[in-house]
Scaffold this motif. Structure first.
Motif, PDB file in Angstrom:
ATOM      1  N   ARG A  23      23.314  25.135  51.927  1.00  0.00           N
ATOM      2  CA  ARG A  23      22.873  26.109  52.924  1.00  0.00           C
ATOM      3  C   ARG A  23      23.147  25.576  54.320  1.00  0.00           C
ATOM      4  NH1 ARG A  23      17.734  25.104  55.431  1.00  0.00           N
ATOM      5  NH2 ARG A  23      16.505  23.527  54.360  1.00  0.00           N
ATOM      6  N   SER A  37      24.615  23.654  45.094  1.00  0.00           N
ATOM      7  CA  SER A  37      24.043  24.648  46.007  1.00  0.00           C
ATOM      8  C   SER A  37      23.952  24.068  47.417  1.00  0.00           C
ATOM      9  CB  SER A  37      22.679  25.094  45.495  1.00  0.00           C
ATOM     10  OG  SER A  37      21.846  23.983  45.255  1.00  0.00           O
ATOM     11  N   SER A  82      28.477  15.467  37.715  1.00  0.00           N
ATOM     12  CA  SER A  82      27.935  16.130  36.531  1.00  0.00           C
ATOM     13  C   SER A  82      27.699  17.625  36.781  1.00  0.00           C
ATOM     14  CB  SER A  82      26.648  15.446  36.075  1.00  0.00           C
ATOM     15  OG  SER A  82      25.678  15.548  37.091  1.00  0.00           O
ATOM     16  N   LEU A  83      27.480  18.016  38.034  1.00  0.00           N
ATOM     17  CA  LEU A  83      27.347  19.439  38.348  1.00  0.00           C
ATOM     18  C   LEU A  83      28.723  20.040  38.568  1.00  0.00           C
ATOM     19  CD1 LEU A  83      24.484  19.607  41.034  1.00  0.00           C
ATOM     20  CD2 LEU A  83      24.307  20.214  38.626  1.00  0.00           C
ATOM     21  N   LYS A  84      28.892  21.297  38.175  1.00  0.00           N
ATOM     22  CA  LYS A  84      30.149  21.979  38.497  1.00  0.00           C
ATOM     23  C   LYS A  84      30.066  22.589  39.902  1.00  0.00           C
ATOM     24  CE  LYS A  84      33.496  25.266  36.864  1.00  0.00           C
ATOM     25  NZ  LYS A  84      33.704  26.512  36.145  1.00  0.00           N
ATOM     26  N   MET A  85      28.915  23.202  40.187  1.00  0.00           N
ATOM     27  CA  MET A  85      28.694  23.818  41.493  1.00  0.00           C
ATOM     28  C   MET A  85      27.468  23.165  42.134  1.00  0.00           C
ATOM     29  SD  MET A  85      31.153  25.966  41.349  1.00  0.00           S
ATOM     30  CE  MET A  85      30.955  26.847  42.893  1.00  0.00           C
ATOM     31  N   LEU A  88      22.517  30.908  55.774  1.00  0.00           N
ATOM     32  CA  LEU A  88      23.488  31.235  54.717  1.00  0.00           C
ATOM     33  C   LEU A  88      23.306  30.254  53.564  1.00  0.00           C
ATOM     34  CD1 LEU A  88      25.930  32.841  53.673  1.00  0.00           C
ATOM     35  CD2 LEU A  88      27.398  31.191  54.846  1.00  0.00           C
ATOM     36  N   THR A  89      23.169  30.801  52.362  1.00  0.00           N
ATOM     37  CA  THR A  89      23.113  29.946  51.172  1.00  0.00           C
ATOM     38  C   THR A  89      24.267  30.312  50.265  1.00  0.00           C
ATOM     39  OG1 THR A  89      21.706  31.465  49.910  1.00  0.00           O
ATOM     40  CG2 THR A  89      20.582  29.818  51.256  1.00  0.00           C
ATOM     41  N   SER A  90      24.837  29.293  49.618  1.00  0.00           N
ATOM     42  CA  SER A  90      25.927  29.539  48.677  1.00  0.00           C
ATOM     43  C   SER A  90      26.079  28.309  47.778  1.00  0.00           C
ATOM     44  CB  SER A  90      27.225  29.841  49.431  1.00  0.00           C
ATOM     45  OG  SER A  90      28.221  30.261  48.532  1.00  0.00           O
ATOM     46  N   THR A  91      27.237  28.198  47.156  1.00  0.00           N
ATOM     47  CA  THR A  91      27.520  27.035  46.314  1.00  0.00           C
ATOM     48  C   THR A  91      28.923  26.530  46.628  1.00  0.00           C
ATOM     49  OG1 THR A  91      28.281  28.547  44.582  1.00  0.00           O
ATOM     50  CG2 THR A  91      26.050  27.716  44.358  1.00  0.00           C
ATOM     51  N   ARG A 117      24.731  38.301  46.721  1.00  0.00           N
ATOM     52  CA  ARG A 117      25.545  37.175  46.244  1.00  0.00           C
ATOM     53  C   ARG A 117      26.959  37.655  45.899  1.00  0.00           C
ATOM     54  NH1 ARG A 117      27.428  33.260  46.766  1.00  0.00           N
ATOM     55  NH2 ARG A 117      27.289  31.292  45.662  1.00  0.00           N
ATOM     56  N   THR A 122      21.538  21.360  48.828  1.00  0.00           N
ATOM     57  CA  THR A 122      20.136  21.691  48.553  1.00  0.00           C
ATOM     58  C   THR A 122      19.696  21.134  47.197  1.00  0.00           C
ATOM     59  OG1 THR A 122      20.719  23.852  47.631  1.00  0.00           O
ATOM     60  CG2 THR A 122      20.190  23.771  49.979  1.00  0.00           C
ATOM     61  N   ARG A 123      20.622  20.372  46.586  1.00  0.00           N
ATOM     62  CA  ARG A 123      20.290  19.805  45.279  1.00  0.00           C
ATOM     63  C   ARG A 123      20.955  18.448  45.174  1.00  0.00           C
ATOM     64  NH1 ARG A 123      21.772  22.656  39.406  1.00  0.00           N
ATOM     65  NH2 ARG A 123      20.570  21.191  38.169  1.00  0.00           N
ATOM     66  N   LYS A 124      20.393  17.607  44.341  1.00  0.00           N
ATOM     67  CA  LYS A 124      20.981  16.286  44.119  1.00  0.00           C
ATOM     68  C   LYS A 124      22.197  16.439  43.210  1.00  0.00           C
ATOM     69  CE  LYS A 124      19.349  11.759  42.645  1.00  0.00           C
ATOM     70  NZ  LYS A 124      18.146  11.004  42.967  1.00  0.00           N
ATOM     71  N   PRO A 149      16.586  25.314  44.522  1.00  0.00           N
ATOM     72  CA  PRO A 149      16.827  23.916  44.135  1.00  0.00           C
ATOM     73  C   PRO A 149      16.032  22.912  44.977  1.00  0.00           C
ATOM     74  CG  PRO A 149      18.897  25.119  44.267  1.00  0.00           C
ATOM     75  CD  PRO A 149      17.832  26.034  44.808  1.00  0.00           C
ATOM     76  N   GLU A 150      15.814  23.232  46.261  1.00  0.00           N
ATOM     77  CA  GLU A 150      15.018  22.324  47.103  1.00  0.00           C
ATOM     78  C   GLU A 150      13.564  22.302  46.644  1.00  0.00           C
ATOM     79  OE1 GLU A 150      17.106  22.494  51.478  1.00  0.00           O
ATOM     80  OE2 GLU A 150      16.285  24.354  50.695  1.00  0.00           O
ATOM     81  N   TYR A 164      18.702  19.523  32.866  1.00  0.00           N
ATOM     82  CA  TYR A 164      18.030  19.181  34.114  1.00  0.00           C
ATOM     83  C   TYR A 164      16.629  19.764  34.114  1.00  0.00           C
ATOM     84  CZ  TYR A 164      22.853  18.525  35.733  1.00  0.00           C
ATOM     85  OH  TYR A 164      24.146  18.115  35.866  1.00  0.00           O
ATOM     86  N   VAL A 213      19.693  29.910  44.431  1.00  0.00           N
ATOM     87  CA  VAL A 213      20.155  29.093  45.568  1.00  0.00           C
ATOM     88  C   VAL A 213      19.740  29.697  46.913  1.00  0.00           C
ATOM     89  CG1 VAL A 213      22.105  28.248  44.199  1.00  0.00           C
ATOM     90  CG2 VAL A 213      22.452  30.162  45.775  1.00  0.00           C
ATOM     91  N   ILE A 248      25.850  28.454  38.946  1.00  0.00           N
ATOM     92  CA  ILE A 248      25.878  27.217  38.144  1.00  0.00           C
ATOM     93  C   ILE A 248      27.277  26.972  37.590  1.00  0.00           C
ATOM     94  CG2 ILE A 248      24.893  26.022  36.133  1.00  0.00           C
ATOM     95  CD1 ILE A 248      22.778  26.476  38.297  1.00  0.00           C
TER      96      ILE A 248
END
Lengths: 314, 119
Positions: free
Chosen positions: B69, B67, B62-65, B52-55, A172, B115-117, A63-64, A38, A47, A148
């Protein structure tokens, strides 16, 4: 040999900014190579919020912030993106060799921008003595594992160094339910931003030991505990201050180093804000360590412009 | 009346604020270099909030996690409850950054957004 006008190595925020800016300044043939699958670089694993305050005047997550540049890069047909492409060789005549799936490619560029980021300092670089068990990670690696890969690399954590990545990882781990037992900082104050001391450390009641260092790592297969000792202002251990902390994981967050292996391989040196080889440029964290991605973006935009001017004047 | 010292976290500047408050109401704020410091100080005294941000886990993407918020700050006291809820989520369809994953998350009046595609 394939010839291109501009090759940019590294698809993180700096490489993308350089590509966009070079295009805005007239370069029509740009190849952006990125080793990951990517674009976005390290921002994809950052994040948390705090990005974009200066550049976009809003508060974004990593990521944004990256996503906005990825969309922009993808909207410009003159920028070709080559993912899973690892640069392995650079020579001072601006010839770059990189590996991509099933292929080794060599390209002669009119100009090159190296935006290869930085690497974390390791346990070995700060000489923490003790055994060598599993469970010692750099903070950024732990960040990648959690954000990730979705893996939690430890349950009882001691963090060495109070750099921003370490503070962010303290929060985290706490959010993920791990116990962050201590942050050990040899200096007398935090190396990270004050806001991170508040929102990452104080918010989660994580103890911070300034003027302290780890004197030994214990554990056979896995980290079992560390001993911690107070130091004076010259970093000498103060006798009688030793204590132990039980833990299974140690995160090292003691600084970053620009990654310039390829530049060095080419016999090129960085002199002030340019390199000794005309037409080879360095930007982003591979040029110097930035506190904020916003500043790296702005500087890399300038690098893209300089590369465009160089090509125009050939 | 109490006087409390805080570090503003709205931007990397980290202004040192002094807040005079009485009965959890802010009377005077000094030390801030911009208006954000004022609203931050009031919130810290009356109801501290954080974004709050997390995953969250992905399935079949295709992504495992992915992201995520909250699109607005939530009360600090709700953060661990929110994390419990976030761990239950599985994203199975493609999303763009900004897309809502959970509307009115925990009835807090905020949305949980990607927060991500993710494709």
């Amino acid at each position: 040999m394939i010839k291109r006008d501009l090759v940019i190595v590294g698809g993180g925020p700096s490489g993308m900014a350089a590509a966009i800016s070079a295009h805005e300044n007239g370069v029509k043939d740009i190849l952006l190579i990125e080793r990951d699958q990517y674009l976005g670089g390290i921002l994809n694993q950052c994040v948390h919020t705090g990005f974009g305050i200066n550049y976009f005047k809003e508060i974004l997550t990593g990521p944004e912030y990256a996503g906005r540049f990825i969309e922009k890069v993808k909207s410009i047909p003159d920028i070709e993106v080559s993912l899973k492409s690892l640069a392995v060789r650079l020579t001072n005549d601006k010839t770059i060799t990189f590996l991509k799936p099933g292929k080794l490619e060599t390209i002669k560029a009119k100009a090159l921008v190296m935006a290869t980021g930085c690497r974390e300092k390791t346990r070995e670089m700060i000489h923490i003595p003790g055994t060598r068990p599993a469970g010692v990670f750099s903070a950024g690696l732990a960040q990648k594992l959690i954000n990730i890969e979705g893996l939690l690399p430890g349950r009882e954590v001691v963090i060495v160094g109070s750099g921003d990545i370490g503070l962010i990882m303290a929060r985290r781990f706490a959010l993920e339910g791990a116990k962050v037992k201590a942050i050990i900082e040899i200096q007398k104050e935090s190396r990270g931003l004050l806001r991170n001391m508040v929102q990452c450390v104080e918010d989660f009641d994580i103890p911070v030991y300034f003027n302290h260092k780890i004197s030994w790592i214990y554990g056979k297969d896995r980290v079992e505990k560390v001993s911690v000792v107070k130091v004076d202002n010259d970093f000498n251990e103060i006798p009688g201050t030793l204590f132990e902390i039980k833990c299974d994981t140690i995160l090292v967050s003691v600084g970053l180093i620009p990654e310039n292996e390829l530049i060095e391989m080419a016999g090129v040196s960085i002199e002030g804000d340019r390199t000794s080889a005309p037409g080879i440029f360095v930007c982003g964290n591979s040029f110097k360590i930035y506190d904020m991605v916003d500043s790296a973006t702005e500087d890399s935009m300038l690098t893209g412009k300089l590369a465009a001017e160089y090509i125009r004047n050939l | 009346m109490i006087s409390k010292k805080l570090t503003c976290i709205e931007c990397p500047e980290g202004c040192r604020l002094t807040i005079d408050a009485e009965n959890s109401k802010v009377i005077k704020i000094t030390g801030n270099k911009c208006p954000k410091g004022e609203s931050y100080a009031v919130a810290e005294i009356e109801n501290p909030v954080r974004i709050l941000t997390s995953t969250v886990l992905c399935q079949g993407l295709s992504l495992k996690m992915l992201s995520v918020r909250t699109d607005k700050p939530i009360s600090k006291s709700m953060i661990f409850e929110a994390m419990k809820e976030i761990k239950k989520i599985k994203v199975k369809k493609s999303l763009n950054a900004g897309d809502i994953i959970v509307k009115d998350f925990l009835r807090l009046g905020v949305n949980l957004i990607a927060t991500r595609k993710a494709e």
